[in-house]
Design an enzyme around this catalytic site. Structure first.
Site, mmCIF file in Angstrom:
data_model
loop_
_atom_site.group_PDB
_atom_site.id
_atom_site.type_symbol
_atom_site.label_atom_id
_atom_site.label_comp_id
_atom_site.label_asym_id
_atom_site.label_seq_id
_atom_site.Cartn_x
_atom_site.Cartn_y
_atom_site.Cartn_z
ATOM 1 N N ILE A 29 6.282 26.639 -14.818
ATOM 2 C CA ILE A 29 6.623 25.196 -14.724
ATOM 3 C C ILE A 29 5.845 24.593 -13.722
ATOM 4 O O ILE A 29 5.419 23.524 -13.934
ATOM 5 C CB ILE A 29 8.395 25.372 -14.414
ATOM 6 C CG1 ILE A 29 8.904 25.888 -15.511
ATOM 7 C CG2 ILE A 29 8.567 23.819 -13.923
ATOM 8 C CD1 ILE A 29 10.423 25.963 -15.048
ATOM 9 N N GLN A 49 0.592 34.142 -4.868
ATOM 10 C CA GLN A 49 0.922 35.498 -4.149
ATOM 11 C C GLN A 49 0.223 36.598 -4.701
ATOM 12 O O GLN A 49 0.279 36.888 -5.831
ATOM 13 C CB GLN A 49 2.391 35.664 -4.637
ATOM 14 C CG GLN A 49 3.026 36.669 -3.580
ATOM 15 C CD GLN A 49 4.233 37.157 -4.002
ATOM 16 O OE1 GLN A 49 5.048 37.641 -3.092
ATOM 17 N NE2 GLN A 49 4.958 36.983 -5.346
ATOM 18 N N TYR A 165 23.100 35.367 -14.770
ATOM 19 C CA TYR A 165 22.333 34.455 -13.794
ATOM 20 C C TYR A 165 22.772 34.902 -12.262
ATOM 21 O O TYR A 165 22.041 34.826 -11.517
ATOM 22 C CB TYR A 165 22.445 33.219 -14.167
ATOM 23 C CG TYR A 165 21.290 32.387 -13.499
ATOM 24 C CD1 TYR A 165 19.971 32.421 -13.975
ATOM 25 C CD2 TYR A 165 21.469 31.532 -12.567
ATOM 26 C CE1 TYR A 165 19.020 31.765 -13.425
ATOM 27 C CE2 TYR A 165 20.479 30.533 -11.842
ATOM 28 C CZ TYR A 165 19.256 30.817 -12.416
ATOM 29 O OH TYR A 165 18.114 30.253 -11.989
ATOM 30 N N LYS A 172 20.395 29.168 -6.114
ATOM 31 C CA LYS A 172 20.103 27.981 -6.800
ATOM 32 C C LYS A 172 21.385 26.755 -6.120
ATOM 33 O O LYS A 172 20.775 25.701 -5.769
ATOM 34 C CB LYS A 172 20.047 27.877 -8.327
ATOM 35 C CG LYS A 172 18.915 28.797 -8.887
ATOM 36 C CD LYS A 172 17.739 27.977 -8.400
ATOM 37 C CE LYS A 172 16.742 28.692 -9.162
ATOM 38 N NZ LYS A 172 15.144 28.157 -8.681
ATOM 39 N N ARG A 202 10.135 29.432 -21.380
ATOM 40 C CA ARG A 202 9.712 30.944 -21.555
ATOM 41 C C ARG A 202 8.575 31.302 -20.558
ATOM 42 O O ARG A 202 7.503 30.893 -20.840
ATOM 43 C CB ARG A 202 8.910 31.141 -23.004
ATOM 44 C CG ARG A 202 9.882 31.310 -24.148
ATOM 45 C CD ARG A 202 9.351 31.426 -25.474
ATOM 46 N NE ARG A 202 10.264 31.476 -26.254
ATOM 47 C CZ ARG A 202 10.875 30.437 -26.938
ATOM 48 N NH1 ARG A 202 10.436 29.260 -26.688
ATOM 49 N NH2 ARG A 202 11.817 30.539 -28.115
HETATM 50 P P1 NAP Z 1 7.083 31.868 -12.826
HETATM 51 O O1 NAP Z 1 5.937 31.243 -13.604
HETATM 52 O O2 NAP Z 1 7.380 33.123 -12.683
HETATM 53 O O3 NAP Z 1 7.019 31.064 -11.528
HETATM 54 C C1 NAP Z 1 7.748 31.715 -10.381
HETATM 55 C C2 NAP Z 1 6.773 32.000 -9.210
HETATM 56 O O4 NAP Z 1 7.411 32.287 -7.939
HETATM 57 C C3 NAP Z 1 5.797 32.798 -9.357
HETATM 58 O O5 NAP Z 1 4.474 32.262 -9.233
HETATM 59 C C4 NAP Z 1 5.892 33.867 -8.452
HETATM 60 O O6 NAP Z 1 4.924 34.625 -8.226
HETATM 61 C C5 NAP Z 1 6.556 33.052 -7.269
HETATM 62 N N1 NAP Z 1 7.190 34.035 -6.371
HETATM 63 C C6 NAP Z 1 8.041 34.903 -6.440
HETATM 64 N N2 NAP Z 1 8.243 35.444 -5.077
HETATM 65 C C7 NAP Z 1 7.533 34.778 -4.246
HETATM 66 C C8 NAP Z 1 7.185 35.027 -2.835
HETATM 67 N N3 NAP Z 1 7.647 35.967 -2.085
HETATM 68 N N4 NAP Z 1 5.899 34.357 -2.302
HETATM 69 C C9 NAP Z 1 5.549 33.368 -3.174
HETATM 70 N N5 NAP Z 1 5.609 33.130 -4.541
HETATM 71 C C10 NAP Z 1 6.618 33.800 -5.154
HETATM 72 O O7 NAP Z 1 8.523 31.184 -13.479
HETATM 73 P P2 NAP Z 1 8.787 29.667 -13.562
HETATM 74 O O8 NAP Z 1 10.189 29.831 -14.703
HETATM 75 O O9 NAP Z 1 7.963 28.777 -13.678
HETATM 76 O O10 NAP Z 1 9.705 29.579 -12.410
HETATM 77 C C11 NAP Z 1 9.482 28.238 -11.483
HETATM 78 C C12 NAP Z 1 10.681 27.870 -10.942
HETATM 79 O O11 NAP Z 1 11.586 27.152 -11.863
HETATM 80 C C13 NAP Z 1 11.484 28.818 -10.372
HETATM 81 O O12 NAP Z 1 12.322 28.100 -9.117
HETATM 82 C C14 NAP Z 1 12.652 29.080 -11.368
HETATM 83 O O13 NAP Z 1 13.859 29.373 -10.637
HETATM 84 C C15 NAP Z 1 12.804 27.601 -11.726
HETATM 85 N N6 NAP Z 1 13.439 27.551 -13.235
HETATM 86 C C16 NAP Z 1 13.083 28.029 -14.076
HETATM 87 C C17 NAP Z 1 13.587 27.937 -15.469
HETATM 88 C C18 NAP Z 1 13.317 28.834 -16.521
HETATM 89 O O14 NAP Z 1 13.904 28.766 -17.792
HETATM 90 N N7 NAP Z 1 12.003 29.428 -16.582
HETATM 91 C C19 NAP Z 1 14.719 26.993 -15.549
HETATM 92 C C20 NAP Z 1 15.061 26.343 -14.533
HETATM 93 C C21 NAP Z 1 14.365 26.779 -13.364
HETATM 94 P P3 NAP Z 1 4.841 36.379 -8.531
HETATM 95 O O15 NAP Z 1 4.537 36.105 -10.158
HETATM 96 O O16 NAP Z 1 3.748 36.586 -7.762
HETATM 97 O O17 NAP Z 1 6.258 36.858 -8.094
#
Ligand code: NAP
Length: 275
Positions: A29, A49, A165, A172, A202
């Site tokens: 995202i 990271q 979840y 959250k 995704r």
């Molecule tokens: P993503 O691409 O996996 O992004 C999550 C990021 O968090 C990754 O870059 C990950 O790095 C990083 N992260 C985790 N632990 C960390 C740490 N200790 N220090 C620094 N970075 C760290 O997934 P995403 O879905 O885009 O998630 C982004 C946000 O959107 C999150 O807050 C998620 O909860 C939220 N969100 C997602 C969805 C969905 O359906 N995908 C829906 C609503 C909200 P690593 O890969 O190295 O762990």
């Protein structure tokens, strides 16, 4: 990649600099948001990271003109200190921050919250997914003498019970409450703070949640718009909140989920009820 979705171009972010935390790959995202901000003229630093991630993130960053890539593990205070020092050294001041980071042990994102949550993972999930936004907000605000805008990413599992979840929903909920308190604290400095509650996308994070794909399918069939949440929609909301268009909006949790969150009983479950 940026060109996979429609990114309105313009100057809404021209002259603005900021930090984007949480680009892991081109499905992230944070990546969708960064690509949209770049298309509107923003200058950015990405935090990432680990070295493996840097190899994946660098080509993406370079494709939209982002030169500053900084390692930052949000659970490590020294790493956060160094990251924001690097931002200060390069940019001096900033105008925005995108926090798109969450973590929980995927073995605990299934079944029963009561039976299947360890204290250690509860604390780690809260630290990485909620506390880190408080810390990042404090550090970002120090670099915002002229005001600014901060956003984080959340999900409906904070407000409603969503199967599997579990502990992430609790984290959250803390993140959303923190958004309101941070908005109160930083408002007098003209810093706005909001959360985007995105529908399922995704990404690597979704893959860690048991039944994540089913969440996408139900979103499509139950939401008023009868469609998946789009990266364009999330990135557009971020652009609104982070640009001058978002003036006067702070402390909000804004749903970008094709309207899924308003549905109490989906039509397809309601056959035989009422007239
Ligand atoms: P993503 O691409 O996996 O992004 C999550 C990021 O968090 C990754 O870059 C990950 O790095 C990083 N992260 C985790 N632990 C960390 C740490 N200790 N220090 C620094 N970075 C760290 O997934 P995403 O879905 O885009 O998630 C982004 C946000 O959107 C999150 O807050 C998620 O909860 C939220 N969100 C997602 C969805 C969905 O359906 N995908 C829906 C609503 C909200 P690593 O890969 O190295 O762990």
């Amino acid at each position: 990649m940026a060109e996979d979705f429609d990114l309105p171009k313009g100057d809404l972010m021209r002259g603005k600099r900021g930090v984007v935390m949480g680009v892991a790959n081109n499905n992230s995202i944070a990546w969708g948001i960064a690509a949209q901000l770049a298309a509107q003229g923003a200058e950015m630093a990405f935090t990432y990271q680990g070295e493996a991630l840097e190899r994946r993130v660098r080509p993406l960053a370079e494709s939209i003109g982002v030169k500053l890539l900084i390692p930052a593990d949000v659970s490590d205070e020294a790493s956060m200190e160094a990251a924001f020092a690097a931002v200060k050294a390069e940019f001096g001041t900033i105008d925005f921050l995108v926090h798109a980071i969450a973590f929980s042990d995927k073995n605990e994102l299934k079944g029963s919250l009561v039976e299947n949550t360890t204290k250690a993972n509860f604390l780690r999930s809260m630290e990485i997914s909620a506390w880190s936004f408080i810390e990042a907000s404090r550090r970002a605000a120090e670099l915002m003498p002229n005001g600014g805008s901060l956003i984080c990413l959340t999900y409906l599992g904070s407000e409603r019970v969503i199967p599997n979840y579990n502990v992430m929903g609790v984290a959250k909920a803390a993140l959303e409450a923190a958004t309101r308190y941070i908005a109160r604290d930083l408002g007098p400095k003209q810093i706005r703070v909001n959360a985007i509650s995105a529908g399922p996308m995704r990404t690597l994070s979704l893959a860690g949640i048991s039944g994540g794909r089913a969440m996408i399918g139900k979103g499509r069939s139950w939401s008023p718009l009868r469609e998946d949440t789009s990266m364009e929609g999330i990135a557009g909301c971020a652009l609104w909140l982070l640009s001058a268009l978002g003036r006067s909006t702070t402390g909000e949790v804004i749903h970008v989920d094709a309207g899924f969150h308003i549905v109490g009983l989906p039509d397809e479950e309601a056959e035989g009820i009422g007239g």
